[in-house]
Design a protein around this motif. Structure first.
Motif, PDB file in Angstrom:
ATOM      1  N   PRO A  17     -39.752  23.718   2.319  1.00  0.00           N
ATOM      2  CA  PRO A  17     -39.498  24.567   1.144  1.00  0.00           C
ATOM      3  C   PRO A  17     -38.193  25.330   1.237  1.00  0.00           C
ATOM      4  O   PRO A  17     -37.532  25.580   0.221  1.00  0.00           O
ATOM      5  N   LEU A  20     -35.438  23.218   0.049  1.00  0.00           N
ATOM      6  CA  LEU A  20     -35.421  23.152  -1.416  1.00  0.00           C
ATOM      7  C   LEU A  20     -34.786  24.414  -2.002  1.00  0.00           C
ATOM      8  O   LEU A  20     -33.996  24.351  -2.955  1.00  0.00           O
ATOM      9  N   ASP A  21     -35.114  25.550  -1.427  1.00  0.00           N
ATOM     10  CA  ASP A  21     -34.535  26.790  -1.937  1.00  0.00           C
ATOM     11  C   ASP A  21     -33.040  26.833  -1.743  1.00  0.00           C
ATOM     12  O   ASP A  21     -32.292  27.315  -2.613  1.00  0.00           O
ATOM     13  N   ALA A  24     -31.576  24.794  -4.388  1.00  0.00           N
ATOM     14  CA  ALA A  24     -31.721  25.440  -5.690  1.00  0.00           C
ATOM     15  C   ALA A  24     -30.707  26.555  -5.859  1.00  0.00           C
ATOM     16  O   ALA A  24     -30.098  26.717  -6.922  1.00  0.00           O
ATOM     17  N   ARG A  25     -30.490  27.328  -4.784  1.00  0.00           N
ATOM     18  CA  ARG A  25     -29.538  28.448  -4.883  1.00  0.00           C
ATOM     19  C   ARG A  25     -28.124  27.927  -5.053  1.00  0.00           C
ATOM     20  O   ARG A  25     -27.283  28.579  -5.673  1.00  0.00           O
ATOM     21  N   VAL A  28     -28.166  22.874  -7.152  1.00  0.00           N
ATOM     22  CA  VAL A  28     -28.492  21.444  -7.134  1.00  0.00           C
ATOM     23  C   VAL A  28     -29.891  21.259  -7.714  1.00  0.00           C
ATOM     24  O   VAL A  28     -30.858  21.876  -7.263  1.00  0.00           O
ATOM     25  N   PHE A  29     -29.988  20.378  -8.705  1.00  0.00           N
ATOM     26  CA  PHE A  29     -31.293  20.101  -9.295  1.00  0.00           C
ATOM     27  C   PHE A  29     -31.988  19.012  -8.492  1.00  0.00           C
ATOM     28  O   PHE A  29     -31.379  18.002  -8.130  1.00  0.00           O
ATOM     29  N   MET A  30     -33.266  19.220  -8.246  1.00  0.00           N
ATOM     30  CA  MET A  30     -34.054  18.256  -7.480  1.00  0.00           C
ATOM     31  C   MET A  30     -35.159  17.679  -8.372  1.00  0.00           C
ATOM     32  O   MET A  30     -35.703  18.383  -9.233  1.00  0.00           O
ATOM     33  N   TYR A  31     -35.481  16.415  -8.111  1.00  0.00           N
ATOM     34  CA  TYR A  31     -36.489  15.740  -8.923  1.00  0.00           C
ATOM     35  C   TYR A  31     -37.482  15.016  -8.026  1.00  0.00           C
ATOM     36  O   TYR A  31     -37.118  14.465  -6.987  1.00  0.00           O
ATOM     37  N   GLU A  32     -38.731  15.002  -8.481  1.00  0.00           N
ATOM     38  CA  GLU A  32     -39.809  14.252  -7.807  1.00  0.00           C
ATOM     39  C   GLU A  32     -39.788  14.454  -6.300  1.00  0.00           C
ATOM     40  O   GLU A  32     -39.623  13.512  -5.522  1.00  0.00           O
ATOM     41  N   VAL A  33     -39.990  15.671  -5.928  1.00  0.00           N
ATOM     42  CA  VAL A  33     -40.004  16.000  -4.507  1.00  0.00           C
ATOM     43  C   VAL A  33     -41.339  15.555  -3.915  1.00  0.00           C
ATOM     44  O   VAL A  33     -42.396  15.878  -4.448  1.00  0.00           O
ATOM     45  N   ARG A  34     -41.264  14.831  -2.828  1.00  0.00           N
ATOM     46  CA  ARG A  34     -42.489  14.336  -2.175  1.00  0.00           C
ATOM     47  C   ARG A  34     -42.431  14.694  -0.692  1.00  0.00           C
ATOM     48  O   ARG A  34     -41.450  14.378  -0.018  1.00  0.00           O
ATOM     49  N   GLN A  35     -43.466  15.331  -0.248  1.00  0.00           N
ATOM     50  CA  GLN A  35     -43.522  15.650   1.184  1.00  0.00           C
ATOM     51  C   GLN A  35     -44.183  14.469   1.888  1.00  0.00           C
ATOM     52  O   GLN A  35     -45.339  14.139   1.608  1.00  0.00           O
TER      53      GLN A  35
ATOM     54  N   LYS B  38     -37.353  32.124  -7.664  1.00  0.00           N
ATOM     55  CA  LYS B  38     -36.315  32.475  -6.689  1.00  0.00           C
ATOM     56  C   LYS B  38     -36.384  31.570  -5.474  1.00  0.00           C
ATOM     57  O   LYS B  38     -35.367  31.183  -4.904  1.00  0.00           O
ATOM     58  N   ALA B  39     -37.614  31.242  -5.052  1.00  0.00           N
ATOM     59  CA  ALA B  39     -37.754  30.400  -3.858  1.00  0.00           C
ATOM     60  C   ALA B  39     -39.166  29.847  -3.821  1.00  0.00           C
ATOM     61  O   ALA B  39     -40.071  30.346  -4.502  1.00  0.00           O
ATOM     62  N   ILE B  40     -39.329  28.824  -3.012  1.00  0.00           N
ATOM     63  CA  ILE B  40     -40.666  28.252  -2.779  1.00  0.00           C
ATOM     64  C   ILE B  40     -41.068  28.657  -1.375  1.00  0.00           C
ATOM     65  O   ILE B  40     -40.400  28.304  -0.394  1.00  0.00           O
ATOM     66  N   GLY B  41     -42.161  29.397  -1.281  1.00  0.00           N
ATOM     67  CA  GLY B  41     -42.579  29.873   0.032  1.00  0.00           C
ATOM     68  C   GLY B  41     -43.284  28.804   0.822  1.00  0.00           C
ATOM     69  O   GLY B  41     -43.010  28.586   1.989  1.00  0.00           O
ATOM     70  N   VAL B  66     -43.544  18.654  -6.620  1.00  0.00           N
ATOM     71  CA  VAL B  66     -42.404  19.193  -7.374  1.00  0.00           C
ATOM     72  C   VAL B  66     -41.776  18.053  -8.151  1.00  0.00           C
ATOM     73  O   VAL B  66     -41.297  17.080  -7.576  1.00  0.00           O
ATOM     74  N   MET B  67     -41.778  18.198  -9.455  1.00  0.00           N
ATOM     75  CA  MET B  67     -41.141  17.173 -10.285  1.00  0.00           C
ATOM     76  C   MET B  67     -39.679  17.491 -10.533  1.00  0.00           C
ATOM     77  O   MET B  67     -38.826  16.635 -10.600  1.00  0.00           O
ATOM     78  N   LYS B  68     -39.394  18.808 -10.692  1.00  0.00           N
ATOM     79  CA  LYS B  68     -38.012  19.210 -10.934  1.00  0.00           C
ATOM     80  C   LYS B  68     -37.854  20.637 -10.460  1.00  0.00           C
ATOM     81  O   LYS B  68     -38.725  21.478 -10.690  1.00  0.00           O
ATOM     82  N   TYR B  69     -36.768  20.893  -9.794  1.00  0.00           N
ATOM     83  CA  TYR B  69     -36.506  22.237  -9.287  1.00  0.00           C
ATOM     84  C   TYR B  69     -35.014  22.449  -9.286  1.00  0.00           C
ATOM     85  O   TYR B  69     -34.259  21.700  -8.667  1.00  0.00           O
ATOM     86  N   GLY B  70     -34.609  23.512  -9.963  1.00  0.00           N
ATOM     87  CA  GLY B  70     -33.187  23.828  -9.963  1.00  0.00           C
ATOM     88  C   GLY B  70     -32.873  24.817 -11.055  1.00  0.00           C
ATOM     89  O   GLY B  70     -33.539  24.836 -12.103  1.00  0.00           O
ATOM     90  N   GLY B  71     -31.886  25.672 -10.800  1.00  0.00           N
ATOM     91  CA  GLY B  71     -31.476  26.647 -11.806  1.00  0.00           C
ATOM     92  C   GLY B  71     -32.559  27.633 -12.146  1.00  0.00           C
ATOM     93  O   GLY B  71     -32.574  28.178 -13.261  1.00  0.00           O
TER      94      GLY B  71
END
Lengths: 299, 87
Positions: A17, A20-21, A24-25, A28-35, B38-41, B66-71
């Motif tokens: 995570p 990802l943060d 995001a900061r 950068v846009f992320m799509y279909e995140v899979r762990q 703001k963030a994903i814990g 997560v399908m989409k994350y950003g902005g």
């Protein structure tokens, strides 16, 4: 939900995570995140941000790996490595576009398609031929000339793709017969009556004519005679029967009529016996009317 | 997301439309949309912790991803059963 031009990347880190943060900061846009494991996560990102991602995670405890390209990025990369395909495709489309006005084939359809040879000459004179550009005005000019062909009731010259379709339709009604220039007797006989409205009579009443003899011809300044002649003809027909009877005689008379084209005046029959057969000889006298360029058919 | 502006406008027409706190919408059984993240814990297939300026949300459900994350926008797929403010 994937980007149109994207990449599948894998980030290996103790705290996915946080990775990802971080992205995001950085916007950068992320799509279909899979762990896919405790420490590994896969996600799609836009391919133009790959360098930015590597820059973000450089010198840190994050391991970033590009798995593959996705969306339209893959075929685009494929084409970039093979520019010949793009050049070939461009040449192909250019040649298709530039050759579109040209004629590569001409087809003749319809009930009047037997006029193909004449139609081809007309088209050629009008400027429509193989490997020549097609022009609407020339097609209309050719249509006007094609409509003058005998018995053609409808014609069209149209282009479909690279093929010019010439449609010729003939009049469904029986066309007028061509005019004769003389009256020739198909049988031998004696002239009973002769009427010549136009032309020159070559025989007179009472004359005996032979098959193939010209009875009436065109005169000076008269190319197409108009005449009517009555011939008195005789025919002999033999019929073989196994018996001598009225029935057999009737059949003999009927058989003789099949070979006569005219009005029967008299009919008689003689029978003779040969070996085990009976031979009927039928004599028929009949009148045959011959015309030239009149309503009744000649012969 | 225009939907939030429309809803906020009807509820509080004179309110602050530039609200930067917790905002989310859940499509039952399919997905959830979260704004101003703001963030994903924490993140797993059964739960996720999301940090906002105004607090923390805990999202629980099935097959969460997560399908989409950003902005600041986050889209979670899966069957979201529970959303709880824990901080």
């Amino acid at each position: 939900m994937k980007p149109l031009f994207g990449c599948l990347i894998e980030i290996e880190t103790l705290a996915p995570p946080r990775a990802l943060d971080k992205l995001a900061r950085a916007g950068v846009f992320m799509y279909e995140v899979r762990q896919i494991g405790k420490t590994r996560v896969r996600l799609y990102v836009k391919s133009k941000e790959i360098q930015k991602i590597f820059a973000i995670f450089s010198g840190s405890c994050y391991t970033v790996r590009v798995i593959r390209e996705s969306g339209l990025k893959r075929p685009l990369t494929f084409l970039k490595k093979r520019p010949g395909i793009i050049v070939g495709a461009a040449l192909f489309f250019a040649s298709c576009f530039l050759s579109a006005p040209f004629v590569l084939k001409i087809e003749y359809v319809g009930t009047g398609s037997h006029y193909a040879r004449e139609a081809e000459e007309i088209l050629h004179d009008s400027g429509i031929s193989i490997f020549a550009p097609f022009d609407k005005e020339r097609a209309e000019q050719a249509e006007r000339r094609l409509s003058l062909l005998p018995s053609v009731s409808f014609c069209s010259v149209e282009k479909s793709g690279y093929v010019v379709m010439v449609t010729l339709e003939e009049n469904a009604e029986t066309p007028l017969p061509e005019r004769e220039t003389s009256l020739v007797s198909p049988v031998e006989g004696k002239v009973e009556d002769i009427i010549v409205l136009r032309g020159q009579a070559l025989v007179a009443e009472g004359d005996v004519v032979e098959a193939g003899q010209t009875l009436v011809s065109g005169a000076e300044n008269v190319a197409f005679p108009v005449a009517r002649v009555e011939l008195l003809c005789t025919s002999v027909f033999e019929y073989i029967s196994q018996e001598e009877s009225d029935e057999a005689k009737k059949e003999a008379f009927a058989g003789a009529l099949l070979y006569i084209d005219g009005e029967v005046i008299t009919q008689s029959a003689e029978v003779r016996h040969e070996e085990d057969k009976f031979i009927y000889t039928v004599h028929t006298e009949y009148r045959r009317v011959l015309t030239v360029n009149l309503a009744a058919s000649n012969g | 997301m225009r939907l939030f502006e429309e809803i906020a406008g009807k509820i509080d027409p004179y309110g602050d439309l530039a609200f930067g706190g917790i905002r989310y919408v859940i499509v039952s059984g399919r997905s959830g949309y979260f704004e101003n993240v703001k963030a994903i814990g924490a993140l797993s297939s059964e739960s996720a912790e999301l940090f906002f300026r105004g607090g923390t949300l805990r999202v629980e459900g099935e097959k969460i991803a997560v399908m989409k994350y950003g902005g600041g926008d986050l889209v979670l797929s899966g069957n979201i059963l529970k959303v709880e403010k824990i901080g």
